[in-house]
Write an enzyme that holds these catalytic residues in place. Structure first.
Site, PDB file in Angstrom:
ATOM      1  N   GLU A  42       0.922  -1.188  -0.135  1.00  0.00           N
ATOM      2  CA  GLU A  42       0.110  -0.063   0.102  1.00  0.00           C
ATOM      3  C   GLU A  42       0.842   1.293   0.084  1.00  0.00           C
ATOM      4  O   GLU A  42       1.836   1.268   0.759  1.00  0.00           O
ATOM      5  CB  GLU A  42      -0.914   0.019   1.121  1.00  0.00           C
ATOM      6  CG  GLU A  42      -1.811   1.249   1.143  1.00  0.00           C
ATOM      7  CD  GLU A  42      -2.809   1.156   2.422  1.00  0.00           C
ATOM      8  OE1 GLU A  42      -3.017   0.261   2.911  1.00  0.00           O
ATOM      9  OE2 GLU A  42      -3.516   2.310   2.509  1.00  0.00           O
ATOM     10  N   ARG A 269       5.124 -13.264   9.608  1.00  0.00           N
ATOM     11  CA  ARG A 269       5.757 -12.057   9.206  1.00  0.00           C
ATOM     12  C   ARG A 269       7.210 -11.850  10.141  1.00  0.00           C
ATOM     13  O   ARG A 269       7.190 -12.576  11.134  1.00  0.00           O
ATOM     14  CB  ARG A 269       4.731 -10.793   9.521  1.00  0.00           C
ATOM     15  CG  ARG A 269       3.937 -10.700  10.788  1.00  0.00           C
ATOM     16  CD  ARG A 269       2.822  -9.802  10.874  1.00  0.00           C
ATOM     17  NE  ARG A 269       3.479  -8.310  10.673  1.00  0.00           N
ATOM     18  CZ  ARG A 269       2.703  -7.758   9.669  1.00  0.00           C
ATOM     19  NH1 ARG A 269       1.799  -8.094   9.206  1.00  0.00           N
ATOM     20  NH2 ARG A 269       3.130  -6.458   9.382  1.00  0.00           N
ATOM     21  N   LYS A 279       3.880   0.648  10.280  1.00  0.00           N
ATOM     22  CA  LYS A 279       3.780   1.939   9.095  1.00  0.00           C
ATOM     23  C   LYS A 279       3.399   3.170   9.891  1.00  0.00           C
ATOM     24  O   LYS A 279       4.067   4.206   9.658  1.00  0.00           O
ATOM     25  CB  LYS A 279       3.227   1.714   7.770  1.00  0.00           C
ATOM     26  CG  LYS A 279       4.092   1.265   6.643  1.00  0.00           C
ATOM     27  CD  LYS A 279       3.597   1.168   5.467  1.00  0.00           C
ATOM     28  CE  LYS A 279       2.819   0.160   4.960  1.00  0.00           C
ATOM     29  NZ  LYS A 279       2.445   0.096   3.748  1.00  0.00           N
TER      30      LYS A 279
END
Ligand code: ATP
Ligand code: MG
Length: 567
Positions: A42, A269, A279
């Site tokens: 994104e 992850r 983020k």
């Protein structure tokens, strides 16, 4: 063919579980034995080392099995997205050596198809417009053990729903006043099936589609379909999407036939000690000026690591070392640092730089004499050659390499003791000069003229060897010494503390240093140096020939092996 299969299953033993699943699909001829993956960032921030783990998989697996990997910007939320991020993401992936050719896509390219699909689902009675607020909807969701409650708007007619949805997109309604929901099952065991939201109203302009759309699809409604529109066969993501997978399949069922369908596979992850990877938190650090930007060398972003002097190879090696599993874990940042050292040891040019200089005067060395000594550029690379370094009467050494009252096992310089200056003579400390405050300003020594390479005393043994630079020839530079950005091992595990309070106050120390002339002459961007006995350094983007600035990429001492022994 049988032979090939055998060979392939033999290789399978060295494959991670995702590769084994993909290989099995290829061997079973699924999707025409085609492999297509995607990396779906994104564009709402810079990529970090966790993303690197993801795209090393997406691009790596495609390379390994002769497939392709698309770069797809997942730009479904115009509020947070920006072209600055798009450009940075491209640069970072390229830097790690991956390429998507002409396959650069945007989820926003599929807005028309997604909108059509939504309209179709409305007409088929599979979606409805809900006039409740997101709080009301959340309150009706139920819990994993209790079913949810139906919205009072759940049984609107398809005609009414379609009319409302079109008007939502025409901008008639305020943000938050209505959403489009899939009509699935408010009692499902899987919470994601309890009439998930498909579209919400957003009036902020989009960085690519401008003001064309007033409704934007949610991740769950956009991702699988985008995979489908692109012909992706394997949609590899992280474990938090496991519970979303049935919904992924549910929406894909609305499009796919028996000849082709994408499937989702999840791996763990990357979480790193002394690091935050969210983020949102990284953006806060940037916005509040707690770091100097997304590429501040203390950040876990790829652009920061590049600026700091990490190599692409070291990042890939690290990703290989940690591997891909189905279980969440916290990896040690020491292992990343270990991988960085390992690669820099292989490639960095050995030089001398003194980061906390104190002057040495060799009283019996002629004041007007300058000799040149020869230094090996890199013992790990036999053909990397040598360079020359001037030696003269006045030198700099590290202040820490001298002690006036040393403890027993101090093998560096002290009154009356001898050390070798690396690549040059043995010197002996005779006395020191201090300023009015008692700080040592000069260390006076004598040298043994017989101890240079090629002379009879060249091999005379002394316990310590120090790095040094010639005072008259040394070049001034600024060194930025970085340490871990966080002082706490696992900041994410302390939800009650503001993450800003956990920052390491000593994560950046700036020093005025002295480097040998060869360093100054070769301080080009991207150059990798090992300042002997100190660490690995690279010129910072701020460095100019008039004002040299070096980032310390990493110190020499490796804490990984010690950590391993402890555990
Ligand atoms: P956001 O909260 O903004 O969605 P994100 O870190 O998930 O943050 P994306 O841009 O959506 O950001 O991530 C792109 C891809 O990278 C996704 O497939 C995601 O699963 C993967 N990814 C993100 N963080 C990690 C991580 N720490 N380890 C491995 N993969 C990650
Ligand atoms: Mg995400």
């Amino acid at each position: 063919m049988a032979e090939l299969k055998e060979q392939e299953s033999a290789d399978a033993r060295g494959l991670n579980f995702v590769e084994q699943e993909v290989l099995a699909d290829l061997q079973a001829g699924k999707n025409g034995a085609r492999l297509s993956t995607r990396f779906p960032p994104e564009p709402n921030g810079y990529l970090h080392i966790g993303h690197a783990k993801a795209f090393c998989m997406d691009f790596g697996i495609a390379e390994k099995f002769g497939g392709t990997c698309n770069l797809r910007f997942d730009d479904t939320n115009p509020v947070k997205e920006d072209v600055e991020y798009v450009d940075a993401i491209r640069e970072d992936i390229h830097w790690l050596g991956f390429d998507w050719g002409d396959r650069e896509y945007y989820a926003s390219d599929y807005f028309p198809q997604l909108f059509d699909l939504a309209c179709r689902l409305i007409k088929e009675g599979k979606a409805y417009v809900d006039d409740q607020t997101s709080e009301q909807i959340a309150a009706q969701k139920g819990t994993p053990t209790e079913p949810g409650q139906a919205s009072p708007y759940r049984d609107r007619t398809p005609e009414e729903n379609l009319d409302l949805f079109l008007r939502m997109n025409a901008g008639e309604f305020e943000e938050g006043s209505r959403v489009l929901r899939a009509k699935i099952d408010m009692a499902s065991d899987n919470m994601h099936f309890r009439d998930p939201i498909m579209y919400r109203i957003i009036k902020h302009p989009h960085h690519r589609t401008g003001t064309k759309w007033k409704v934007y699809p949610m991740y769950d409604f956009a991702h699988g379909q985008s995979d489908y529109f692109e012909g992706v066969t394997h949609s590899i993501c992280t474990l938090e999407f496991v519970p979303h997978r049935p919904l992924y399949d549910y929406f894909v069922d609305e499009l796919a036939d028996e000849t082709y369908r994408p499937r989702q596979i999840e791996f763990n992850r990357l979480n790193l000690t002394y690091t935050v990877m969210s983020k949102r938190k990284l953006l806060t650090l940037v916005k509040e000026g707690l770091v100097a930007g997304w590429d501040d060398p203390r950040m876990p972003t790829i652009s920061a690591m590049r600026r700091r002097g990490y190599t692409p190879q070291s990042i890939k090696n690290f990703v290989d070392l940690i591997g891909y599993t189905k279980y969440e874990a916290l990896n040690s940042v020491s292992l990343l640092e270990h991988a960085v050292r390992d690669d820099l040891n292989r490639i960095a040019t050995r030089v001398m730089g003194v980061i906390n200089p104190v002057k040495v005067v060799i009283d019996n060395y002629p004041a007007d004499r300058v000799e040149t000594v020869t230094m090996e550029n890199n013992p790990e690379q036999p053909d990397s050659g040598v360079h020359e370094m001037p030696f003269s009467r006045e030198l700099y050494i590290e202040r820490e390499d001298f002690m006036e009252n040393p403890p027993k096992k101090f093998f560096r310089l002290a009154p009356g003791s001898e050390v070798r200056l690396k690549g040059a003579y043995i010197i002996k400390c005779e006395n020191v000069v201090k300023d009015a405050d008692g700080n040592i300003t000069e260390i006076h020594c004598t040298y043994d003229p017989d101890t240079l390479s090629g002379m009879p005393g060249a091999n005379r043994k002394v316990k310590g060897t120090l790095h040094w630079v010639s005072a008259a020839h040394a070049v001034d530079a600024e060194a930025r010494l970085y340490d871990r950005l966080f002082a706490v091992e696992n900041p994410a595990a302390e939800p009650d503390r503001d993450f800003r309070e956990m920052l390491n106050p000593d994560s950046l120390v700036v020093r005025q240093i002295k480097v040998e002339p060869f360093v100054a002459a070769n301080a080009r961007q991207g150059e990798k140096f090992q300042f002997q006995r100190i660490g690995y350094f690279t010129p910072d983007y701020d460095s100019t020939p008039e004002h040299l600035v070096f980032n310390r990429t990493i110190g020499l001492r490796d804490s990984w092996e010690k950590e391993q022994k402890k555990s």
